[in-house]
Design a protein around this motif. Structure first.
Motif, short mmCIF file in Angstrom:
data_model
loop_
_atom_site.label_atom_id
_atom_site.label_comp_id
_atom_site.label_asym_id
_atom_site.label_seq_id
_atom_site.Cartn_x
_atom_site.Cartn_y
_atom_site.Cartn_z
N GLN A 73 33.09 -48.72 75.21
CA GLN A 73 32.61 -50.08 74.92
C GLN A 73 32.17 -50.15 73.46
OE1 GLN A 73 29.99 -51.76 77.88
NE2 GLN A 73 28.71 -52.70 76.32
N ALA B 32 28.46 -55.72 70.90
CA ALA B 32 28.51 -56.92 70.06
C ALA B 32 28.04 -56.62 68.63
CB ALA B 32 27.64 -57.99 70.69
N LYS C 213 21.85 -46.52 73.73
CA LYS C 213 21.57 -47.95 73.72
C LYS C 213 21.26 -48.46 72.32
CE LYS C 213 21.68 -50.27 76.48
NZ LYS C 213 22.94 -50.93 76.95
N LYS D 140 33.52 -56.12 72.40
CA LYS D 140 32.70 -57.31 72.63
C LYS D 140 32.68 -58.21 71.41
CE LYS D 140 29.52 -56.08 76.22
NZ LYS D 140 28.15 -56.39 76.61
N ARG E 181 30.73 -62.38 75.40
CA ARG E 181 29.39 -62.04 75.92
C ARG E 181 28.31 -63.01 75.40
NH1 ARG E 181 25.78 -61.59 72.25
NH2 ARG E 181 24.73 -59.68 72.92
N ARG F 168 29.65 -49.36 85.03
CA ARG F 168 29.14 -49.41 83.67
C ARG F 168 27.75 -48.76 83.61
NH1 ARG F 168 26.80 -53.57 80.08
NH2 ARG F 168 25.28 -51.91 79.86
C1 PEP Z 1 25.36 -53.88 76.83
O1 PEP Z 1 26.44 -54.15 77.39
O2 PEP Z 1 24.49 -53.19 77.36
C2 PEP Z 1 25.06 -54.45 75.50
C3 PEP Z 1 24.19 -53.88 74.68
O3 PEP Z 1 25.72 -55.59 75.26
P1 PEP Z 1 25.97 -56.41 73.89
O4 PEP Z 1 26.60 -55.45 72.95
O5 PEP Z 1 26.89 -57.50 74.36
O6 PEP Z 1 24.65 -56.93 73.42
#
Ligand code: PEP
Ligand code: MN
Length: 337
Positions: free
Chosen positions: A182, A185, A131, A207, A237, A126
């Motif tokens: 991915q 969330a 981000k 997620k 998560r 991963r």
């Molecule tokens: C991640 O997996 O880096 C992430 C941002 O996770 P989440 O969407 O669960 O906050």
């Protein structure tokens, strides 16, 4: 509703049933099983199907689906779905560990991490390239450069890669560079994103949103699956609760519930669930014991220097030790690692 075709139904009979249902203005989703074909029927008014299709040649049974999520439900698909991601099976007997940094920070960082993941027995790498950060001034990821480093790490180690897609305009790029998309969330209910991923057919990890119910997660999965993409992995998560000691509260009951309600593989991200590195081994083991099909864990060669989520990132030694413990838990629940 699903129309179950008899074991003896011919190809022509199946096609005739599909045509007839579509003439009623309804959508069909045939699932061609080894023994039987079942046809999912989606649309508002299905009374005509009930009236005309019972007794139709090749039709064995017509079953109403009570759950609001249809194709994600075990009612439509009683056996577990096993997803093949570039040769790695998810949802089968083997526990799948996906590990890597929160964000791809440099070529060297992701290559070193990939080598360690492979050595420790992980199956998937991963690393975030785009981000979703709470602050617009925080590190936003390396973008396409990050995707290229991930692809290089895949090339060298043979590990498939997973990375987060935040913008549907980048979908083609992601289909080229990554093995699993991915959905973070924050984007669990980004319905345009979900629909586009559904159309792409690309494997996706969805997620659970921090304030989303189990049913909301399954309905989000339905947005992808209804486009014909069944390659979906559900991910718990952590959810928002009144507790502030941990980053979120890991809802392990969701794992057991999702496995009952849906045929899709379920994995746990203990890292974002608790946000504290030294709680992650215990939560990882508990997740496997609760029936999760795998884990998504953040690791970093030097967590103190991480540009993102350092406090919850495991160093390489802790991760390698955790893998040994997970192997034992997996064996105890009749699974491999
Ligand atoms: C991640 O997996 O880096 C992430 C941002 O996770 P989440 O969407 O669960 O906050
Ligand atoms: Mn993170």
């Amino acid at each position: 509703m699903i129309v179950v075709m008899s074991q003896e139904a011919t190809r022509e009979q199946i096609e005739a049933v599909l045509r007839k249902i579509e003439e009623f203005g309804l959508q069909t989703h045939p699932i061609y099983g080894v023994q039987k074909t079942v046809i999912g029927v989606i649309g508002d008014d299905k009374t005509k199907v009930v009236e005309t299709m019972a007794g139709y040649p090749g039709v064995e049974q017509i079953i109403p689906i009570l759950k609001p999520y249809k194709f994600a439900s075990r009612e439509t698909h009683p056996q577990d779905t096993v997803i093949d991601v570039s040769g790695v099976e998810i949802g089968g007997d083997k526990i799948v560990v996906m590990a890597g940094p929160c964000a791809v920070e440099s070529r060297e960082q992701i290559l070193n991490t990939a080598r360690l993941v492979k050595l420790a027995g992980g199956s998937i790498l991963r690393g975030g390239a785009y981000k979703p950060r709470t602050s617009p001034y925080s590190f936003q990821g390396l973008g396409e450069e990050g995707l290229k480093y991930l692809a290089e790490a895949r090339e060298e180690t043979g590990l498939p890669v997973i990375t987060e897609l935040t913008d549907p305009r980048n979908l083609d790029l992601f289909c080229e560079y990554t093995d699993i998309i991915q959905v973070g969330a924050r984007n669990m209910q980004n319905f345009v994103l979900l629909t586009e991923i559904g159309r792409s057919g690309h494997p996706a990890l969805l997620k659970r949103g921090p304030s989303s119910k189990i049913e909301d997660l399954l309905l989000a999965a339905e947005y992808i699956i209804k486009e014909g993409n069944r390659n979906i992995i559900l991910c718990e998560r952590g959810i928002s609760t009144f507790e502030t000691y941990t980053r979120n509260t890991l809802d392990l009951s969701a794992v057991a519930a999702l496995k009952q309600l849906s045929h899709l593989p379920v994995i746990v991200d203990p890292s974002h669930s608790v946000g504290i590195a030294n709680l992650i081994p215990a939560m990882s083991m508990a997740s496997i014991a609760a029936g999760a099909d795998g884990l998504l864990v953040e690791i970093h060669p030097n967590p103190n220097a991480a540009l993102c989520d350092g406090p919850q990132s495991l160093d390489f030694e802790t991760f390698s030790n955790l893998m040994k413990k997970i192997r034992k838990i997996a064996a105890a629940v009749g699974r491999d690692l």
